[in-house]
Design an enzyme around this catalytic site. Structure first.
Site, PDB file in Angstrom:
ATOM      1  N   ARG A   1      70.625  35.555 -14.041  1.00  0.00           N
ATOM      2  CA  ARG A   1      69.401  34.391 -14.359  1.00  0.00           C
ATOM      3  C   ARG A   1      69.422  34.179 -12.919  1.00  0.00           C
ATOM      4  O   ARG A   1      68.709  33.566 -12.433  1.00  0.00           O
ATOM      5  CB  ARG A   1      70.223  33.390 -15.010  1.00  0.00           C
ATOM      6  CG  ARG A   1      69.854  33.047 -16.127  1.00  0.00           C
ATOM      7  CD  ARG A   1      70.621  32.229 -16.994  1.00  0.00           C
ATOM      8  NE  ARG A   1      69.602  31.367 -18.286  1.00  0.00           N
ATOM      9  CZ  ARG A   1      68.729  32.096 -18.753  1.00  0.00           C
ATOM     10  NH1 ARG A   1      69.853  32.995 -19.747  1.00  0.00           N
ATOM     11  NH2 ARG A   1      68.434  30.879 -19.852  1.00  0.00           N
TER      12      ARG A   1
ATOM     13  N   SER B   1      73.756  29.810 -12.232  1.00  0.00           N
ATOM     14  CA  SER B   1      74.148  29.523 -13.671  1.00  0.00           C
ATOM     15  C   SER B   1      75.200  31.105 -13.335  1.00  0.00           C
ATOM     16  O   SER B   1      75.055  31.528 -12.526  1.00  0.00           O
ATOM     17  CB  SER B   1      72.745  30.757 -14.199  1.00  0.00           C
ATOM     18  OG  SER B   1      73.373  31.028 -15.273  1.00  0.00           O
ATOM     19  N   THR B   2      76.368  31.762 -14.348  1.00  0.00           N
ATOM     20  CA  THR B   2      77.307  32.382 -14.404  1.00  0.00           C
ATOM     21  C   THR B   2      76.979  33.544 -14.992  1.00  0.00           C
ATOM     22  O   THR B   2      77.720  34.626 -15.091  1.00  0.00           O
ATOM     23  CB  THR B   2      78.902  32.193 -14.996  1.00  0.00           C
ATOM     24  OG1 THR B   2      77.898  31.863 -16.390  1.00  0.00           O
ATOM     25  CG2 THR B   2      79.632  30.514 -14.675  1.00  0.00           C
ATOM     26  N   CYS B   3      75.790  33.585 -15.046  1.00  0.00           N
ATOM     27  CA  CYS B   3      74.928  34.948 -15.345  1.00  0.00           C
ATOM     28  C   CYS B   3      73.935  36.015 -14.279  1.00  0.00           C
ATOM     29  O   CYS B   3      73.226  35.052 -13.926  1.00  0.00           O
ATOM     30  CB  CYS B   3      73.380  35.080 -16.839  1.00  0.00           C
ATOM     31  SG  CYS B   3      72.820  35.801 -17.544  1.00  0.00           S
ATOM     32  N   GLU B   4      74.705  37.346 -13.970  1.00  0.00           N
ATOM     33  CA  GLU B   4      74.371  37.731 -12.968  1.00  0.00           C
ATOM     34  C   GLU B   4      71.918  38.027 -12.744  1.00  0.00           C
ATOM     35  O   GLU B   4      71.594  37.436 -12.027  1.00  0.00           O
ATOM     36  CB  GLU B   4      74.859  38.877 -12.890  1.00  0.00           C
ATOM     37  CG  GLU B   4      75.846  38.889 -13.147  1.00  0.00           C
ATOM     38  CD  GLU B   4      76.560  40.034 -12.665  1.00  0.00           C
ATOM     39  OE1 GLU B   4      75.409  41.012 -12.784  1.00  0.00           O
ATOM     40  OE2 GLU B   4      78.256  40.628 -12.699  1.00  0.00           O
TER      41      GLU B   4
END
Length: 700
Positions: free
Chosen positions: A495, A490-493
């Site tokens: 996550r 994911s692009t979310c750190e």
């Protein structure tokens, strides 16, 4: 022909076994534990398999149940296939193990036609029943919706030869390699016609076509996993059509006006025909649809995930469930107040309809993976207030494609430089780069370099380097880790950080099971304690997330893990996260959680560890005679308890030969035998582990 029907037990299972129905359905409980086993593109099909297995529909055949379980196994990453166990201890016994090798679901189908689903202490019973006695000639076809016969037997007699001629020619015209499949389907259709069975399931028979004429009386047609390019004219009385896994099927014929259920997922459909007005359940996920026709007024469930839709038509007022994730939606139509579940994650939504705030308090909304700003989310939180609606989101934002580097290059950035004359440690990773899901793992390593932990924790690089060293030496652990990586890019750190925690947990359990702690029992108990603390924290986080109107579950879980890392001695957890401020977790929440975990561990860990799979593995290696004796006693206890309940409960209640009652006392006998096993195990564990099990925390 066997069919399944739901039954009401003559003796209440709850009354005998003391089990209460879980708040979530069995398939929801299981899916939460095994979601990581599957690639994201297989999510929906895997969930549908689980739902069918937990709640078999009338008309489902035993072979279809077995094939559904095999299909579920095939949908997993190879590293997790062994956690989906088919034909265990018998011809028709199945189970699913979670990532910690703990059984979370078992399904048993015995020779008497008893079908039992066991999930986390709760059981659900179904029956196979015989529609007609062997040798008995059915005098009428299946009943239609009004309860009247669709066609009398005299018509069948007149038409049977005509149908048989069409089917025989179709069988003779089979292309090379397709003859066995066509022969099996023709026999199935003949049996269907002669016996009046309303369900025709052609199975995965390698078919490229179907005959021009199908049994006219059928109400359910199932066509899974073939090579069809088109379908023939459908019987007028058809109520349910399931055609899935035909990757060359680009269109459907006109649909019968009485059709109530259409499942046509995992095909190559470019468009849909006009939908019948009474259609209540439409599932067309994973096709090539760019638009949808007008929705019928009776529609209750709509699944259109995994297509190329940029918009949706007006939705009927009675719609209760809408799954449209993994499309290209930029906006949503108005929502009816009766909508209970909306999943539009992984689209391109930048705004939301005002009607979203008018949903009932029971509604669940999933917005993950859309480019919604923090300001938009905060405004939404203010609007919905205390309405009770639960909206799930994440901080990933829009998905940006990113090319994976060669694995050995990504690994090299984490490893220490080789000394002069030594081969670089990363060189051996070139071969690993050819393994399944290696590219995804390479992306994870690069994503981890962008996290708060890499930026702020001086020891983080050394931790990853040590982890990579073990992965290089352990092919089985590497396969599991690579498989988990596909859901961690994911692009979310945060996550990616949470995914790292999950990988670390799998590493701890894997090490314990393979024998690393056979001569280090204190280390075994320490690992067990960490698993207990994390499991307790997960439950606390789940309860906290349930109180939030706007929630990113991962941020909630990560908040508790990160902020309590030191106080709870969580070695598998990192110390930093980026979006704690949007988690909704407060300082008082953290203080209460710390006390709750420590109190629970002091009072309950010694009981919890008795059921821990890695402990059983260690005992089986260290004291095999004593451990296996307990297992044998468990089997004997089950048989004795079953006979006792049979005499005292069934005979006294006049329930001999009542299959539901027999199944119920079987569950009760199994629970009793397990309790005796754990009681016997306690003495052995106390002897082997001794003082390692004393209360860990000193509380005021």
């Amino acid at each position: 022909m066997f069919n399944i029907r739901n039954t009401q037990p003559s003796v209440s299972m709850q009354a005998i076994a003391g089990a209460a129905a879980p708040e979530a359905s069995p398939e929801e409980i299981v899916w939460e534990k095994i979601q990581v086993f599957f690639p994201q593109e297989n999510y929906e099909e895997a969930q549908q398999c689980l739902a069918e297995l937990c709640h078999p529909a009338r008309g489902m055949l035993p072979d279809h149940i077995s094939s559904q379980f095999a299909r579920l196994k095939a949908l997993t990453f190879p590293a997790w296939e062994e956690n989906i166990q088919c034909n265990r201890d018998g011809i028709n016994q199945f189970c699913i193990l979670d990532a910690g090798s703990k059984e979370i679901l078992s399904i048993t189908l015995d020779d008497a036609g008893n079908y039992t689903v066991n999930c986390q202490g709760y059981s659900e019973a179904h029956d196979f029943i015989m529609d007609t006695e062997p040798g008995e000639e059915c005098t009428e076809f299946a009943e239609g919706a009004s309860g009247t016969s669709l066609r009398p037997a005299t018509t069948v007699s007149q038409k049977a030869a005509e149908y048989d001629a069409v089917w025989s020619k179709w069988e003779r015209d089979a292309p090379a390699g397709e003859s066995p499949g066509r022969a099996a389907v023709v026999q199935e259709m003949r049996d269907c016609l002669n016996n009046g069975n309303p369900v025709l399931n052609v199975g995965a028979s390698g078919l490229t076509t179907l005959p021009d004429r199908l049994p006219p009386h059928i109400t359910t047609l199932v066509i899974p996993d073939n090579n069809l390019t088109s379908l023939p004219e459908l019987p007028e009385g058809l109520r349910e059509l399931e055609v899935s896994g035909n990757l060359q099927l680009t269109s459907l014929p006109s649909l019968p006006q009485g059709l109530q259920k259409l499942w046509a997922y995992n095909n190559w459909l470019a468009s849909l025909p006009t939908l019948p007005p009474g259609l209540g359940d439409l599932a067309v996920s994973n096709n090539q649809l760019t638009s949808l026709p007008e929705m019928p007024p009776a529609l209750r469930e709509l699944r259109v995930s995994g297509n190329n839709l940029t918009s949706l038509p007006a939705l009927p007022s009675g719609l209760q469930k809408l799954w449209a994730y993994n499309n290209r939606l930029t906006s949503l139509p108005e929502m009816s107040p009766g909508l209970q579940e909306l999943d539009v994650s992984h689209n391109q939504l930048t705004r939301l309809p005002q009607s979203l705030t008018g949903l009932s308090s029971a509604a669940r909304v999933y917005l993950d993976g859309n480019p919604l700003s923090v300001r938009t989310l905060q405004a939404l939180r203010d609007i919905i207030g205390h309405s009770g609606i639960r909206i799930h989101f994440d901080m990933a934002g829009p998905s940006v494609p990113r090319e994976a580097r060669a694995l050995h290059l990504a690994v090299a950035d984490w490893l220490t430089s080789a000394r002069e004359g030594e081969a670089a440690q990363a060189d051996r990773w070139q071969a690993f780069g050819l393994e399944d899901n290696a590219a995804a793992f390479s992306l994870v390593l690069d994503r981890l370099r962008e996290t708060e932990n890499f930026k702020k924790d001086a020891g983080f690089k050394a931790q990853i380097s040590s982890w990579l060293t073990q992965l290089a030496e352990d092919a089985a652990l590497r396969a599991k880790t690579f498989a988990m990586a596909t859901e961690a890019t994911s692009t979310c750190e945060d996550r990616v950080t949470h995914a790292l925690h999950q990988m670390n947990n799998v590493q701890l359990v894997h090490n314990a099971e393979k024998g690393e702690y056979d001569n280090n029992l204190q280390g075994l108990v320490s690992t067990g304690r960490e698993m207990f603390r994390l499991a307790t924290l997960e439950q606390i986080a789940r309860e906290k997330a349930g109180t939030l109107a706007l929630v990113d579950d991962v941020e909630v879980y990560l908040a508790f893990q990160n902020k309590l890392k030191e106080s709870l001695e969580l070695t598998s957890v990192t110390s930093e996260m980026r979006f704690f401020d949007v988690s909704g977790v407060t300082v008082s929440d953290l203080q209460a959680a710390e006390l709750q975990v420590k109190t629970a561990e002091n009072s309950g860990f010694s009981k919890w560890i008795l059921q821990w799979g890695p402990l059983h593995s260690v005992l089986e290696r260290k004291v095999p005679e004593r451990f296996n004796a307990l297992r044998e006693k468990q089997i004997s206890d089950y048989e004795d308890t079953y006979r006792k309940l049979y005499d005292e409960v069934l005979k006294s209640s006049g329930l001999v030969d009542d299959t539901d009652a027999e199944r119920t006392i079987g569950v009760s006998a199994m629970d009793s035998a397990k309790k005796e096993f754990l009681d016997g195990l306690r003495a052995l564990v106390d002897e082997v582990l001794g003082s390692y099990l004393t209360a860990r925390w000193r509380l005021n």
